[in-house]
Design an enzyme around this catalytic site. Structure first.
Site, PDB file in Angstrom:
ATOM      1  N   HIS A 152      32.204  20.476  61.781  1.00 24.54           N
ATOM      2  CA  HIS A 152      31.697  19.107  61.772  1.00 24.54           C
ATOM      3  C   HIS A 152      31.215  18.741  60.381  1.00 24.54           C
ATOM      4  CE1 HIS A 152      28.311  21.650  62.404  1.00 24.54           C
ATOM      5  NE2 HIS A 152      27.460  20.757  62.836  1.00 24.54           N
TER       6      HIS A 152
ATOM      7  N   HIS B  32      18.769  16.046  62.016  1.00 24.56           N
ATOM      8  CA  HIS B  32      18.625  17.078  60.977  1.00 24.56           C
ATOM      9  C   HIS B  32      19.694  16.945  59.905  1.00 24.56           C
ATOM     10  CE1 HIS B  32      21.482  19.299  63.711  1.00 24.56           C
ATOM     11  NE2 HIS B  32      22.012  19.689  62.565  1.00 24.56           N
TER      12      HIS B  32
ATOM     13  N   HIS C   3      24.514  28.222  68.230  1.00 23.86           N
ATOM     14  CA  HIS C   3      24.982  27.071  68.992  1.00 23.86           C
ATOM     15  C   HIS C   3      26.241  27.468  69.768  1.00 23.86           C
ATOM     16  CE1 HIS C   3      22.385  24.279  66.921  1.00 23.86           C
ATOM     17  NE2 HIS C   3      22.936  24.467  65.749  1.00 23.86           N
TER      18      HIS C   3
ATOM     19  N   GLU D 210      18.290  22.187  58.864  1.00 24.14           N
ATOM     20  CA  GLU D 210      18.934  23.333  59.492  1.00 24.14           C
ATOM     21  C   GLU D 210      19.475  24.265  58.419  1.00 24.14           C
ATOM     22  OE1 GLU D 210      22.694  22.499  61.548  1.00 24.14           O
ATOM     23  OE2 GLU D 210      22.291  24.134  62.949  1.00 24.14           O
TER      24      GLU D 210
ATOM     25  N   HIS E 261      26.230  19.192  56.660  1.00 30.27           N
ATOM     26  CA  HIS E 261      26.462  18.089  57.600  1.00 30.27           C
ATOM     27  C   HIS E 261      25.131  17.460  57.980  1.00 30.27           C
ATOM     28  CE1 HIS E 261      25.658  21.561  60.292  1.00 30.27           C
ATOM     29  NE2 HIS E 261      24.998  20.667  61.005  1.00 30.27           N
TER      30      HIS E 261
ATOM     31  N   TYR F  66      16.567  25.684  63.169  1.00 29.00           N
ATOM     32  CA  TYR F  66      16.033  24.352  62.920  1.00 29.00           C
ATOM     33  C   TYR F  66      14.575  24.495  62.516  1.00 29.00           C
ATOM     34  CZ  TYR F  66      19.862  22.009  65.491  1.00 29.00           C
ATOM     35  OH  TYR F  66      21.063  21.525  65.924  1.00 29.00           O
TER      36      TYR F  66
HETATM   37 FE   LIG Z   1      23.656  21.040  62.610  1.00 28.52          FE
END
Ligand SMILES: [Fe+2]
Length: 309
Positions: free
Chosen positions: A201, A216, A248, A267, A154, A257
């Protein structure tokens, strides 16, 4: 087939300041597979377990950042339909001919309100993942160079008007909202996470005054242990780590990151739950934004909000 329309993120073209440094980073440290170079001098990569010819394209330039981010759609008829739907919605689209990117079919390019160039395409040559399509092995020893993510997963983009981006992605492209972070007013979205699939996502956006910025690009690992191993490899190679390994709150993903030599954040990501389109979106309040982004530290670092390429 249950999955139609937009299938998944397919490729990103990324600008690097020094091509050789970029190649070394993405090939030897991250461990992507180089699959080609074109007449413009662009260098093409894929993650080892991806089947299509390329997912990351590097271009040398005077500034870092993202040129465009593309999604693969189910077939050519879908591409035509989505192009027509975009136009009917009032979005100007541009056709990029087949072959302009190596082994990639015709692309439909358009700008979204956050100032990013997004593309759709239906065709990219299947070069395989190094295993057979009949009675395959589960993995190949060739995959274990560097961090060795399995796929481009993503992107998180920074720019203005993210509510308009959300409406476009939901109303025209068939995405759904998975999670959001609210601003101090308790109403306006600071950040949104959108999925076109079963993933937590496929694209995310953070509200930011400057358009067209990349926060990112993310690559998927298969376990938390591999995220830890990725941190070891980053340290061995003196990669600048932004944060992690950590988790997260948003998406529940585990993460690091870090920055490529040009300052593009990338990432290495694992996990996240698997939503369906009927799931109610999850909301994080302004007071808990730190917990949402970095679940263990429970606060944002300054870099997360300010450093983009
Ligand atoms: Fe991400």
């Amino acid at each position: 087939m249950a999955m139609t329309g937009v299938l998944r993120p397919g490729h990103m073209q990324l600008r690097v300041l020094d091509l050789e440094e970029g190649i070394n980073h993405y090939k030897n440290v991250l461990g992507l597979v180089e699959t080609g170079r074109d007449a413009q001098g662009r260098v093409y990569f894929k993650a080892w377990d991806e089947r299509d010819h390329n997912s990351l394209i590097l271009r040398q330039a005077d500034s870092a950042g993202m040129d465009f981010f593309a999604f693969k759609v189910a077939d050519k008829a879908t591409l035509e339909k989505l192009d027509a739907d975009l136009k009917a919605y009032g979005v100007a689209t541009e056709r990029i001919p087949a072959g302009e990117l190596l082994e990639t079919g015709e692309r439909v390019r358009f700008m979204i309100p956050s100032g990013h160039a997004i593309e759709l395409y239906a065709e990219k040559t299947d070069v395989g993942n190094g295993m057979q399509y009949v009675n395959p092995d589960p993995w190949t020893p060739d995959a274990e160079r560097g961090i060795a993510p399995v796929r481009l997963d993503h992107a998180l983009l920074y720019g203005p008007d993210i509510e308009k981006v959300q409406k476009l992605f939901v109303d025209v492209l068939g995405f759904y909202l998975v999670e959001r972070v609210l601003m101090e007013d308790g109403k306006t979205d600071l950040a949104i996470w959108l999925s076109c699939s079963h993933k937590a996502h496929d694209i995310a956006l953070v509200r930011h005054p400057e358009p067209g910025k990349l926060h990112h690009v993310s690559f998927l690992l298969e376990s938390w242990e591999k995220v830890l191993r990725a941190a070891d490899i980053m340290s061995m190679n003196k990669v600048s780590i932004d944060i992690g390994p950590t988790r997260h709150g948003v998406t529940r993903g585990t993460t690091i990151y870090a920055f490529d030599p040009s300052g593009n954040r990338f990432e290495t990501f694992c996990g996240g739950y698997q939503p369906y389109p009927d799931y109610a979106p999850i909301t994080w309040t302004w007071e808990e934004v730190g917990t949402g982004v970095f679940y263990h530290d429970r606060k944002l670092n300054e870099r997360f909000l300010t450093v983009v390429s």
